[in-house]
Design a protein around this motif. Structure first.
Motif, PDB file in Angstrom:
ATOM      1  N   SER A 217       0.838  -1.203   0.000  1.00 50.20           N
ATOM      2  CA  SER A 217       0.000   0.000   0.000  1.00 50.20           C
ATOM      3  C   SER A 217       0.872   1.252   0.000  1.00 50.20           C
ATOM      4  O   SER A 217       0.621   2.192  -0.757  1.00 50.20           O
ATOM      5  CB  SER A 217      -0.922   0.002   1.224  1.00 50.20           C
ATOM      6  OG  SER A 217      -1.839  -1.058   1.165  1.00 50.20           O
TER       7      SER A 217
ATOM      8  N   THR B 142      -4.279  -8.461   1.958  1.00 50.59           N
ATOM      9  CA  THR B 142      -5.675  -8.455   1.545  1.00 50.59           C
ATOM     10  C   THR B 142      -6.451  -7.388   2.307  1.00 50.59           C
ATOM     11  O   THR B 142      -6.355  -7.291   3.524  1.00 50.59           O
ATOM     12  CB  THR B 142      -6.297  -9.845   1.787  1.00 50.59           C
ATOM     13  OG1 THR B 142      -5.629 -10.769   0.925  1.00 50.59           O
ATOM     14  CG2 THR B 142      -7.783  -9.865   1.511  1.00 50.59           C
TER      15      THR B 142
ATOM     16  N   ASP C 297     -11.644  -7.807   3.260  1.00 52.58           N
ATOM     17  CA  ASP C 297     -12.119  -9.078   3.810  1.00 52.58           C
ATOM     18  C   ASP C 297     -12.520  -8.798   5.258  1.00 52.58           C
ATOM     19  O   ASP C 297     -11.684  -8.364   6.054  1.00 52.58           O
ATOM     20  CB  ASP C 297     -11.002 -10.127   3.750  1.00 52.58           C
ATOM     21  CG  ASP C 297     -11.403 -11.436   4.389  1.00 52.58           C
ATOM     22  OD1 ASP C 297     -11.258 -11.552   5.635  1.00 52.58           O
ATOM     23  OD2 ASP C 297     -11.856 -12.335   3.674  1.00 52.58           O
TER      24      ASP C 297
ATOM     25  N   THR D 196      -9.225  -3.331  -2.545  1.00 53.36           N
ATOM     26  CA  THR D 196      -8.237  -4.337  -2.939  1.00 53.36           C
ATOM     27  C   THR D 196      -6.973  -4.207  -2.107  1.00 53.36           C
ATOM     28  O   THR D 196      -6.460  -5.190  -1.587  1.00 53.36           O
ATOM     29  CB  THR D 196      -7.923  -4.221  -4.443  1.00 53.36           C
ATOM     30  OG1 THR D 196      -9.148  -4.355  -5.180  1.00 53.36           O
ATOM     31  CG2 THR D 196      -6.950  -5.295  -4.878  1.00 53.36           C
ATOM     32  N   LEU D 197      -6.454  -2.993  -2.018  1.00 52.55           N
ATOM     33  CA  LEU D 197      -5.297  -2.692  -1.165  1.00 52.55           C
ATOM     34  C   LEU D 197      -5.713  -1.663  -0.134  1.00 52.55           C
ATOM     35  O   LEU D 197      -6.447  -0.727  -0.460  1.00 52.55           O
ATOM     36  CB  LEU D 197      -4.140  -2.110  -1.988  1.00 52.55           C
ATOM     37  CG  LEU D 197      -3.346  -3.026  -2.882  1.00 52.55           C
ATOM     38  CD1 LEU D 197      -2.283  -2.220  -3.624  1.00 52.55           C
ATOM     39  CD2 LEU D 197      -2.694  -4.136  -2.096  1.00 52.55           C
ATOM     40  N   ARG D 198      -5.224  -1.800   1.071  1.00 52.43           N
ATOM     41  CA  ARG D 198      -5.526  -0.812   2.102  1.00 52.43           C
ATOM     42  C   ARG D 198      -4.941   0.540   1.714  1.00 52.43           C
ATOM     43  O   ARG D 198      -3.821   0.620   1.216  1.00 52.43           O
ATOM     44  CB  ARG D 198      -4.948  -1.257   3.447  1.00 52.43           C
ATOM     45  CG  ARG D 198      -5.639  -2.454   3.989  1.00 52.43           C
ATOM     46  CD  ARG D 198      -5.211  -2.775   5.420  1.00 52.43           C
ATOM     47  NE  ARG D 198      -5.929  -3.961   5.834  1.00 52.43           N
ATOM     48  CZ  ARG D 198      -5.406  -5.175   5.877  1.00 52.43           C
ATOM     49  NH1 ARG D 198      -4.133  -5.349   5.589  1.00 52.43           N
ATOM     50  NH2 ARG D 198      -6.134  -6.205   6.238  1.00 52.43           N
TER      51      ARG D 198
ATOM     52  N   ASP E 140      -9.414   1.522  -5.751  1.00 50.60           N
ATOM     53  CA  ASP E 140      -9.179   0.777  -6.990  1.00 50.60           C
ATOM     54  C   ASP E 140      -8.944   1.730  -8.156  1.00 50.60           C
ATOM     55  O   ASP E 140      -8.121   1.464  -9.033  1.00 50.60           O
ATOM     56  CB  ASP E 140     -10.333  -0.177  -7.280  1.00 50.60           C
ATOM     57  CG  ASP E 140     -10.342  -1.385  -6.357  1.00 50.60           C
ATOM     58  OD1 ASP E 140      -9.441  -1.503  -5.494  1.00 50.60           O
ATOM     59  OD2 ASP E 140     -11.253  -2.222  -6.497  1.00 50.60           O
TER      60      ASP E 140
ATOM     61  N   GLU F 232      -1.721 -19.507  -0.190  1.00 49.25           N
ATOM     62  CA  GLU F 232      -2.359 -18.282   0.286  1.00 49.25           C
ATOM     63  C   GLU F 232      -2.713 -18.440   1.768  1.00 49.25           C
ATOM     64  O   GLU F 232      -2.759 -19.550   2.286  1.00 49.25           O
ATOM     65  CB  GLU F 232      -3.610 -17.959  -0.533  1.00 49.25           C
ATOM     66  CG  GLU F 232      -4.793 -18.851  -0.244  1.00 49.25           C
ATOM     67  CD  GLU F 232      -6.064 -18.397  -0.955  1.00 49.25           C
ATOM     68  OE1 GLU F 232      -6.298 -17.188  -1.070  1.00 49.25           O
ATOM     69  OE2 GLU F 232      -6.823 -19.281  -1.377  1.00 49.25           O
TER      70      GLU F 232
ATOM     71  N   HIS G 194      -2.905 -12.796   3.103  1.00 47.16           N
ATOM     72  CA  HIS G 194      -2.356 -12.646   1.744  1.00 47.16           C
ATOM     73  C   HIS G 194      -3.102 -13.610   0.823  1.00 47.16           C
ATOM     74  O   HIS G 194      -2.585 -14.662   0.468  1.00 47.16           O
ATOM     75  CB  HIS G 194      -0.849 -12.934   1.756  1.00 47.16           C
ATOM     76  CG  HIS G 194      -0.100 -12.091   2.729  1.00 47.16           C
ATOM     77  ND1 HIS G 194       0.348 -12.590   3.934  1.00 47.16           N
ATOM     78  CD2 HIS G 194       0.235 -10.787   2.716  1.00 47.16           C
ATOM     79  CE1 HIS G 194       0.951 -11.617   4.604  1.00 47.16           C
ATOM     80  NE2 HIS G 194       0.894 -10.519   3.880  1.00 47.16           N
ATOM     81  N   GLN G 195      -4.317 -13.213   0.452  1.00 45.98           N
ATOM     82  CA  GLN G 195      -5.197 -14.085  -0.307  1.00 45.98           C
ATOM     83  C   GLN G 195      -4.941 -13.994  -1.809  1.00 45.98           C
ATOM     84  O   GLN G 195      -4.576 -12.943  -2.336  1.00 45.98           O
ATOM     85  CB  GLN G 195      -6.657 -13.729  -0.016  1.00 45.98           C
ATOM     86  CG  GLN G 195      -7.042 -13.934   1.426  1.00 45.98           C
ATOM     87  CD  GLN G 195      -8.437 -13.430   1.732  1.00 45.98           C
ATOM     88  OE1 GLN G 195      -9.294 -13.369   0.859  1.00 45.98           O
ATOM     89  NE2 GLN G 195      -8.666 -13.067   2.989  1.00 45.98           N
TER      90      GLN G 195
ATOM     91  N   THR H 131      -6.605 -11.220  -3.842  1.00 42.74           N
ATOM     92  CA  THR H 131      -6.001  -9.888  -3.912  1.00 42.74           C
ATOM     93  C   THR H 131      -5.153  -9.756  -5.171  1.00 42.74           C
ATOM     94  O   THR H 131      -5.240  -8.760  -5.895  1.00 42.74           O
ATOM     95  CB  THR H 131      -5.155  -9.613  -2.653  1.00 42.74           C
ATOM     96  OG1 THR H 131      -5.993  -9.778  -1.508  1.00 42.74           O
ATOM     97  CG2 THR H 131      -4.551  -8.229  -2.671  1.00 42.74           C
TER      98      THR H 131
END
Length: 180
Positions: free
Chosen positions: A47, A70, A73, A102-104, A108, A126, A130-131, A134
């Motif tokens: 990020s 991630t 979530d 998507t990212l802190r 997007d 995963e 860290h999915q 993402t």
């Protein structure tokens, strides 16, 4: 990476920044004057790296996001919120640091404006932080991105056997074909 001929700058992230912008201000001070650089980041550092690339697009030539953390979530975000609360962060600071689909800390729309080559390295296997989703979402947002071979993230015990392949992948992405 130094063995591969790269000059490496590895600044520590600030200990308890109140915002992603505070991280960018801190990291920007390490950008070498008059030079363009590639940035490699991991987990939540992705990020900060994306925000740095958005703030200084002419200074960043390539961006590698390894094991991007991630966001969006509910379970992962709740864990981060609890951790930040335990550190004494204010609700406003927590909202700023956790916000993102998507990212802190990055919308997007903002992420989709990245123009430099972006490498994405997933966590394999995963995990909740860290999915795979993402990396898949980043691939959709950044159609010019390149996925690198995944591996467990350090300091997980399973990382050590992947170290050489990880370094080769990173060096290959940072040094495009035809460059010595």
């Amino acid at each position: 990476m130094e063995r591969a001929g790269f000059t490496v700058l590895a600044p520590d992230r600030p200990r308890r920044p109140p915002s992603w912008e505070a991280e960018v201000d801190h990291l920007a001070a390490f950008l070498p004057s008059g030079h363009r650089v590639s940035v490699v980041a991991a987990s939540n550092g992705c990020s900060a790296a994306v925000r740095l690339a958005l703030a200084f697009p002419r200074r960043i030539t390539r961006l590698l996001l390894a094991w991007p953390a991630t966001a969006g979530d509910p379970e992962a975000d709740a864990r981060v919120r609890r951790h930040l609360t335990g550190l004494g962060a204010s609700e406003r600071t927590i909202r700023v640091l956790v916000a993102g689909r998507t990212l802190r800390g990055v919308s997007d729309g903002e992420a989709s404006r990245l123009a430099m080559p972006v490498g994405l390295l997933p966590s394999v296997p995963e995990n909740r932080n860290h999915q795979r989703a993402t990396v898949d979402a980043l691939r959709r947002l950044l159609p010019h991105s390149e996925e690198l071979p995944g591996c467990p993230e350090p300091p997980r015990p399973g990382f050590a056997p992947h170290l050489d392949r990880f370094l080769t992948s990173v060096a290959g992405f940072l040094r495009p074909e035809g460059q010595a």
